[in-house]
Design a protein around this motif. Structure first.
Motif, PDB file in Angstrom:
ATOM      1  N   TYR A 173      10.914  -6.463  -4.381  1.00 57.43           N
ATOM      2  CA  TYR A 173      11.014  -7.920  -4.458  1.00 57.43           C
ATOM      3  C   TYR A 173      12.417  -8.398  -4.091  1.00 57.43           C
ATOM      4  O   TYR A 173      12.576  -9.318  -3.293  1.00 57.43           O
ATOM      5  CB  TYR A 173      10.642  -8.418  -5.859  1.00 57.43           C
ATOM      6  N   VAL A 215      13.110  -7.585  -0.180  1.00 58.07           N
ATOM      7  CA  VAL A 215      12.279  -8.290   0.802  1.00 58.07           C
ATOM      8  C   VAL A 215      12.327  -9.803   0.611  1.00 58.07           C
ATOM      9  O   VAL A 215      12.468 -10.550   1.585  1.00 58.07           O
ATOM     10  CB  VAL A 215      10.825  -7.775   0.748  1.00 58.07           C
ATOM     11  N   HIS A 216      12.231 -10.279  -0.616  1.00 53.32           N
ATOM     12  CA  HIS A 216      12.120 -11.720  -0.839  1.00 53.32           C
ATOM     13  C   HIS A 216      13.460 -12.414  -1.067  1.00 53.32           C
ATOM     14  O   HIS A 216      13.632 -13.555  -0.649  1.00 53.32           O
ATOM     15  CB  HIS A 216      11.175 -11.992  -2.012  1.00 53.32           C
ATOM     16  N   VAL A 217      14.391 -11.750  -1.702  1.00 49.97           N
ATOM     17  CA  VAL A 217      15.685 -12.383  -1.967  1.00 49.97           C
ATOM     18  C   VAL A 217      16.652 -12.146  -0.812  1.00 49.97           C
ATOM     19  O   VAL A 217      17.262 -13.080  -0.302  1.00 49.97           O
ATOM     20  CB  VAL A 217      16.280 -11.872  -3.302  1.00 49.97           C
ATOM     21  N   LYS A 254      15.839 -10.928   2.171  1.00 51.94           N
ATOM     22  CA  LYS A 254      15.121 -11.110   3.451  1.00 51.94           C
ATOM     23  C   LYS A 254      15.189  -9.867   4.336  1.00 51.94           C
ATOM     24  O   LYS A 254      15.249  -9.954   5.558  1.00 51.94           O
ATOM     25  CB  LYS A 254      15.652 -12.318   4.222  1.00 51.94           C
ATOM     26  N   THR A 286      13.519  -5.867   5.331  1.00 52.53           N
ATOM     27  CA  THR A 286      12.162  -5.370   5.585  1.00 52.53           C
ATOM     28  C   THR A 286      11.996  -3.971   5.001  1.00 52.53           C
ATOM     29  O   THR A 286      12.863  -3.120   5.126  1.00 52.53           O
ATOM     30  CB  THR A 286      11.865  -5.306   7.098  1.00 52.53           C
TER      31      THR A 286
END
Length: 66
Positions: free
Chosen positions: A47, A50-52, A54, A56
């Motif tokens: 998390y 990937v989400h904070v 950005k 891959t």
């Protein structure tokens, strides 16, 4: 084995099993604490990266439908 399974199974699943086996090999007596630690670390790192940040990482396999 970890590197070979990273693409087909994804980061979260592969890392979860890798950590679970590692914790048990190191002598952790409680399977429940190993399960929770492995799940928390693999999902948490995925998390954050990937989400904070950005970045891959390999996601979940397509056959899971997630």
């Amino acid at each position: 084995l970890y590197v070979l399974l990273l693409e087909p199974l994804g980061y979260v699943i592969t890392t979860f099993f890798f950590l679970l086996v590692g914790f048990q090999v190191m002598g952790n007596k409680s399977i429940l604490s190993s399960l929770l630690a492995a799940l928390g670390f693999s999902v948490g790192v995925y998390y954050l990266y990937v989400h904070v940040l950005k970045g891959t990482l390999p996601g979940f396999p397509a056959w899971l439908g997630l």
